[in-house]
Design an enzyme around this catalytic site. Sequence first.
Site, PDB file in Angstrom:
ATOM      1  N   LYS A  34      -3.822  10.943   4.376  1.00 27.08           N
ATOM      2  CA  LYS A  34      -3.607  10.359   5.796  1.00 27.08           C
ATOM      3  C   LYS A  34      -2.515  11.507   6.423  1.00 27.08           C
ATOM      4  O   LYS A  34      -1.468  11.234   6.054  1.00 27.08           O
ATOM      5  CB  LYS A  34      -2.910   8.972   5.404  1.00 27.08           C
ATOM      6  CG  LYS A  34      -3.793   7.950   4.595  1.00 27.08           C
ATOM      7  CD  LYS A  34      -3.622   8.022   3.283  1.00 27.08           C
ATOM      8  CE  LYS A  34      -3.922   6.933   2.385  1.00 27.08           C
ATOM      9  NZ  LYS A  34      -5.209   6.513   2.339  1.00 27.08           N
ATOM     10  N   LYS A  80       3.264   4.408  -1.249  1.00 30.19           N
ATOM     11  CA  LYS A  80       3.469   4.985  -2.699  1.00 30.19           C
ATOM     12  C   LYS A  80       4.609   5.933  -2.375  1.00 30.19           C
ATOM     13  O   LYS A  80       4.640   6.922  -1.574  1.00 30.19           O
ATOM     14  CB  LYS A  80       2.112   6.157  -2.623  1.00 30.19           C
ATOM     15  CG  LYS A  80       0.954   5.471  -2.744  1.00 30.19           C
ATOM     16  CD  LYS A  80       0.140   5.327  -1.458  1.00 30.19           C
ATOM     17  CE  LYS A  80      -1.264   4.802  -1.929  1.00 30.19           C
ATOM     18  NZ  LYS A  80      -1.935   4.304  -0.455  1.00 30.19           N
ATOM     19  N   HIS A 117      -8.866  11.299   0.949  1.00 30.30           N
ATOM     20  CA  HIS A 117      -7.773  10.273   0.725  1.00 30.30           C
ATOM     21  C   HIS A 117      -6.617  10.434   1.726  1.00 30.30           C
ATOM     22  O   HIS A 117      -5.697   9.602   1.689  1.00 30.30           O
ATOM     23  CB  HIS A 117      -7.666   9.847  -0.824  1.00 30.30           C
ATOM     24  CG  HIS A 117      -7.062   8.418  -0.933  1.00 30.30           C
ATOM     25  ND1 HIS A 117      -5.984   7.966  -1.366  1.00 30.30           N
ATOM     26  CD2 HIS A 117      -7.613   7.248  -0.410  1.00 30.30           C
ATOM     27  CE1 HIS A 117      -5.576   6.768  -1.121  1.00 30.30           C
ATOM     28  NE2 HIS A 117      -6.608   6.198  -0.693  1.00 30.30           N
ATOM     29  N   ASP A 150      17.090   9.830  -8.349  1.00 29.57           N
ATOM     30  CA  ASP A 150      18.575   9.943  -8.288  1.00 29.57           C
ATOM     31  C   ASP A 150      18.885   9.929  -6.787  1.00 29.57           C
ATOM     32  O   ASP A 150      20.063  10.369  -6.650  1.00 29.57           O
ATOM     33  CB  ASP A 150      19.020  11.379  -8.985  1.00 29.57           C
ATOM     34  CG  ASP A 150      18.810  11.434 -10.234  1.00 29.57           C
ATOM     35  OD1 ASP A 150      18.854  10.308 -11.057  1.00 29.57           O
ATOM     36  OD2 ASP A 150      18.880  12.421 -10.905  1.00 29.57           O
ATOM     37  N   HIS A 189       0.880  -1.209   0.159  1.00 29.80           N
ATOM     38  CA  HIS A 189      -0.047  -0.046   0.013  1.00 29.80           C
ATOM     39  C   HIS A 189       0.834   1.338  -0.035  1.00 29.80           C
ATOM     40  O   HIS A 189       0.454   2.425   0.111  1.00 29.80           O
ATOM     41  CB  HIS A 189      -0.824  -0.061   1.042  1.00 29.80           C
ATOM     42  CG  HIS A 189      -1.963   0.785   1.177  1.00 29.80           C
ATOM     43  ND1 HIS A 189      -2.378   1.799   1.945  1.00 29.80           N
ATOM     44  CD2 HIS A 189      -2.895   0.920   0.370  1.00 29.80           C
ATOM     45  CE1 HIS A 189      -3.266   2.706   1.928  1.00 29.80           C
ATOM     46  NE2 HIS A 189      -3.916   1.980   0.551  1.00 29.80           N
ATOM     47  N   ASP A 191      -0.204  19.758  17.856  1.00 25.49           N
ATOM     48  CA  ASP A 191      -0.077  21.143  18.443  1.00 25.49           C
ATOM     49  C   ASP A 191       0.878  22.017  17.532  1.00 25.49           C
ATOM     50  O   ASP A 191       1.617  22.974  17.992  1.00 25.49           O
ATOM     51  CB  ASP A 191       0.854  20.906  19.687  1.00 25.49           C
ATOM     52  CG  ASP A 191       0.192  20.084  20.912  1.00 25.49           C
ATOM     53  OD1 ASP A 191      -0.876  20.225  20.754  1.00 25.49           O
ATOM     54  OD2 ASP A 191       0.933  19.477  21.522  1.00 25.49           O
TER      55      ASP A 191
END
Length: 488
Positions: A408, A228, A406, A233, A226, A413
Amino acid sequence: MSFLDTLTAWGALAALLQFGIVLSVIIRVVLTRHPPGSSFAWILLTTLLPYVGFLLYLAFGERPVGRLRAKRLRDAAERRGHLAQHKLTPLGPLPSRLVRHRTLLRLAAKLSGMPTATGSTVVLKASSKETIASLHADIAAARHSIDMEFYIWEDGGEVAEISSALIAAARRGVRVRILVDDFGSRIFLRSEARRRLEAEGVAVASALPMKLLQIFGLQRADIRLHRKTVVIDGRVAYTGSFNMIDPKNYAEAKVVGAWVDAMVRVEGPAARLLDAVWRFDWALQPDGDLSDLDRTFETLRTPNTGDAVISTVPSGPYQPGDSNLLLILEAISRAEYTLTITTPYFIPTESVVQALLNAALRGVNVRLIVPERCDNSATGWAMRRYFDDLLQAGVHVLLYQGGLLHTKSIAVDNEFAVFGTLNIDNRSMHLNFELMMVIFDDDFVADLVRLHEEYESRCRELSPEAWRRRPISDRLKEGASYLVSPLL
């Protein structure tokens, strides 16, 4: 023996077999130490439907990754282990502003087996459009290598521009490697777009391939890659919630709206940590090269580019514990004034619920932002089952109405952020290969707080009084979905 006696004998044999199936699953569930809710769900399912429950437990009950991959995991983990001994941070004490968070940084380093990196630059890409434009520019500037991994890759729309840029990079001699999840990217893996990339010299591999013999006992079917991640380089990297798909070009877009995503662009020493995660995942494939891990960290000296302090915490079924669950709990417990969480799916463990309740009860302004409509109706109803206790404790629950939120992320604070690929649900925290970053950078955190405020402007906040008056039909749907939520 009469026909009736034969039927009676077969019936007794079937009953004995069913009893053996139920008993074996119960014993296995107890010995495997599932979470209590999940254990009860499996036992109930197998008791009511012994044969179906038994087959489902074989396929989904535990989290094996296959014998070959398990061996490669051990080998890769051993080779990567020396990375934890390197110091990407300057020697000496932490900056004074981070001293109070030293135990959080120590925990993140312990969970990940990788050091904290200072001297990096992080930039929030607050939309898919910003992400694609930035990726396109960095790909065009690549000189040596482009390494990418995604759960979903589907060609077409804006993604076609990225594919064209990758082909152009390969033609000028840049090594391009793409790793995609076998389930999430199943259409792409069988497409002309993949064949076109490979014809131009781009290496494309599928992670965790789904095969019948692997499903039944050798590899759990729903453990997915899952993450991404993009590394260019070895000096520029990306991670976050964006899948390589046009945000408006997916099956449920007409119903729930376009995906709303965000990514982080990292430059400097912290990019090497994302590089380590990508190479670890690439090495797990049957044709992966474990020596890749050795070559990556022969030289770890990377010039400082900014002031960001970053810890990278990958997690997956190869670990004895749930690293990112522990990280989330620690982040929540550190909040003193404000805590904002965005997640597309909110089916937490009881420990996360209790941590949020504790935060709200000690006076923290806790804000939970989730999409009003999910792309999975059962998940949406199960998520709502948790709202009663949260609202009663003073948690602000905001339902995003601008599409399928979508992103996350967690902001604590206005001091630090936790950002990456992890959903607040059992699948992400316990099963999938995930990645989160703990980021200390004033500009990044300020940008993330502004993004949260933008999300809130498109939200409907739940009223505790109105929520208590919702229809009984909604409560029944929530309760039924909640019962099976450990299996979602």
